[in-house]
Write a protein that holds these residues in place. Structure first.
Motif, PDB file in Angstrom:
ATOM      1  N   GLU A  39       0.730  -0.977   0.234  1.00  0.00           N
ATOM      2  CA  GLU A  39      -0.147  -0.114   0.005  1.00  0.00           C
ATOM      3  C   GLU A  39       1.004   1.354   0.082  1.00  0.00           C
ATOM      4  O   GLU A  39       1.979   1.238   0.280  1.00  0.00           O
ATOM      5  CB  GLU A  39      -0.964  -0.106   1.226  1.00  0.00           C
ATOM      6  N   GLY A  40       0.315   2.273  -0.512  1.00  0.00           N
ATOM      7  CA  GLY A  40       0.934   3.679  -0.451  1.00  0.00           C
ATOM      8  C   GLY A  40       0.343   4.507  -1.387  1.00  0.00           C
ATOM      9  O   GLY A  40      -0.267   3.969  -2.356  1.00  0.00           O
ATOM     10  N   PRO A  41       0.860   5.743  -1.587  1.00  0.00           N
ATOM     11  CA  PRO A  41       0.131   6.824  -2.508  1.00  0.00           C
ATOM     12  C   PRO A  41       0.577   6.513  -3.861  1.00  0.00           C
ATOM     13  O   PRO A  41      -0.425   6.890  -4.622  1.00  0.00           O
ATOM     14  CB  PRO A  41       0.801   8.003  -2.000  1.00  0.00           C
ATOM     15  N   PHE A 275       7.311   2.362  -4.604  1.00  0.00           N
ATOM     16  CA  PHE A 275       5.930   2.930  -4.652  1.00  0.00           C
ATOM     17  C   PHE A 275       5.134   2.649  -3.280  1.00  0.00           C
ATOM     18  O   PHE A 275       3.873   3.165  -3.208  1.00  0.00           O
ATOM     19  CB  PHE A 275       5.012   1.647  -5.735  1.00  0.00           C
ATOM     20  N   SER A 276       5.824   2.133  -2.419  1.00  0.00           N
ATOM     21  CA  SER A 276       4.927   2.076  -0.830  1.00  0.00           C
ATOM     22  C   SER A 276       5.629   3.244  -0.209  1.00  0.00           C
ATOM     23  O   SER A 276       5.081   3.055   1.159  1.00  0.00           O
ATOM     24  CB  SER A 276       5.379   0.566  -0.253  1.00  0.00           C
ATOM     25  N   THR A 277       6.466   3.927  -0.557  1.00  0.00           N
ATOM     26  CA  THR A 277       6.903   4.971   0.248  1.00  0.00           C
ATOM     27  C   THR A 277       5.844   6.249   0.455  1.00  0.00           C
ATOM     28  O   THR A 277       4.960   6.628  -0.441  1.00  0.00           O
ATOM     29  CB  THR A 277       8.293   5.631  -0.457  1.00  0.00           C
ATOM     30  N   LYS A 278       5.758   6.575   1.745  1.00  0.00           N
ATOM     31  CA  LYS A 278       4.814   7.321   2.269  1.00  0.00           C
ATOM     32  C   LYS A 278       5.329   8.603   2.783  1.00  0.00           C
ATOM     33  O   LYS A 278       4.448   9.365   3.206  1.00  0.00           O
ATOM     34  CB  LYS A 278       4.048   6.685   3.368  1.00  0.00           C
ATOM     35  N   THR A 279       6.548   8.784   2.665  1.00  0.00           N
ATOM     36  CA  THR A 279       7.074  10.265   3.211  1.00  0.00           C
ATOM     37  C   THR A 279       7.947  10.797   2.150  1.00  0.00           C
ATOM     38  O   THR A 279       8.649   9.905   1.296  1.00  0.00           O
ATOM     39  CB  THR A 279       7.896  10.061   4.441  1.00  0.00           C
ATOM     40  N   VAL A 280       8.354  11.947   2.326  1.00  0.00           N
ATOM     41  CA  VAL A 280       9.368  12.468   1.249  1.00  0.00           C
ATOM     42  C   VAL A 280      10.677  11.955   1.819  1.00  0.00           C
ATOM     43  O   VAL A 280      11.298  11.946   2.858  1.00  0.00           O
ATOM     44  CB  VAL A 280       9.663  13.901   1.529  1.00  0.00           C
TER      45      VAL A 280
END
Length: 345
Positions: A39-41, A275-280
């Motif tokens: 999951e992720g944006p 693709f699952s990264t949620k932060t900068v």
């Protein structure tokens, strides 16, 4: 049917069973699981990948994804197509090499020259850059007209075959090939200079130097492969003691055994991680090093599991298939009134 022809077919079968089970399972996992295991944006951007696998799965199993237009199901698979196609040609070349060695070596040199000429022509006509840079206007042209095509990629493969033939003759000869220390030093200077040239020359080229770009693209892989092959020959002839000891470390045997599965799974793991990264992410040298080694470790672990589950059992299935194949050839030969003896395993 002659035994040599049967052996050639068995070599193809062996190669296919060596590569296909892992590839098929990875494509199946991408098709069924990729949208549900993370999951992720950015994870929604993966939704088109399973559809590409469903539409083009057969191109992967036939090892033609480098010529058949497919999107992004399994990006590294284009090289598996190149490798399999080169292998098919290589087995045929080996048959001729055993009987007509000089003529076949001349033909192999001609194939290398034709591959370089094809690379030069494609790169010159389409004004391609020296290296592929993703997300630019030339990326698709670079892939379509040069980067993924067997006829522009086969040169280093054939040079490797010539290297193997040279090593075979060296090992079959009672002669020793010990070089003086001066020649060794001169060799390493020239070899390292050529390798550095292949790496750093693109820094001085740009989009306006069209013919220089085409010349570099057509030659740099050949020069690189010749240098690598020369290092191997130096090791075989005991002229590179330290390098030979380093390359003979047991660690490389383990990595080499997992290299095929790692090649397939490595890019998928990187995509899943990105693709699952949620932060900068703020990059630093320390973070890049840690991420690189961490990604490599996880890729090797996943490749070990993949090899254990699918790659290692494949030889057992292959044995039964080859036995069935031999029986079929025996029946065909008997029906044609021919005496046929199965080749030894």
């Amino acid at each position: 049917m002659k035994r040599k022809k049967i052996k050639v077919i068995e070599n193809y079968v062996h190669r296919y069973f060596r590569l296909t089970p892992v590839l098929a399972m990875v494509v199946l996992m991408i098709t069924t699981l990729s949208t549900n295991i993370g999951e992720g944006p950015l994870w929604g951007d993966l939704s088109s990948i399973p559809d590409d696998c469903i539409d083009h799965w057969w191109a992967f199993l036939l090892y033609i994804p480098n010529y058949y237009p497919q999107e992004q199901c399994l990006l590294p698979a284009w090289y598996l197509g190149v490798d399999m196609q080169c292998y098919i040609v290589a087995v045929v070349i080996m048959v001729f090499l055993k009987r007509w060695s000089k003529l076949t070596l001349t033909g192999m040199g001609l194939l290398v020259s034709l591959s370089a000429a094809a690379s030069f022509w494609s790169c010159y006509i389409h004004a391609l850059p020296t290296v592929r840079i993703d997300y630019t206007d030339k990326t698709e042209d670079y892939n379509r007209y040069y980067y993924k095509l067997t006829h522009t990629r086969c040169g280093p493969y054939i040079i490797g075959m010539i290297c193997g033939y040279i090593i075979y003759n060296i090992k079959s000869s009672p002669r020793t090939y010990k070089l003086p220390i001066v020649l060794k030093i001169l060799y390493w200077i020239i070899c390292l200079a050529l390798l550095a040239t292949c790496i750093f020359v693109p820094l001085s080229l740009n989009e306006d130097t069209v013919w220089q770009n085409a010349l570099f693209i057509s030659l740099h892989r050949l020069v690189w492969s010749i240098c690598v092959c020369s290092i191997i020959i130096m090791c075989v002839t005991n002229n590179a003691d330290f390098v030979n000891s380093f390359l003979s470390m047991p660690f490389f045997q383990v990595v080499a055994r997992l290299s095929y599965c790692a090649y397939i799974i490595h890019g998928l793991w990187i995509l899943a991680k990105v693709f699952s990264t949620k932060t900068v992410v703020n990059y630093s040298i320390v973070q890049v090093v840690v991420n690189s080694w961490g990604t490599t470790a996880v890729s090797l672990l996943l490749s070990f599991i993949l090899s254990l589950m699918f790659e290692m059992p494949a030889p057992e299935v292959e044995k039964y298939f080859i036995k069935f194949l031999r029986n079929i050839f025996g029946v065909m030969s008997s029906a044609g009134g021919m005496k046929w003896k199965p080749p030894s395993s």
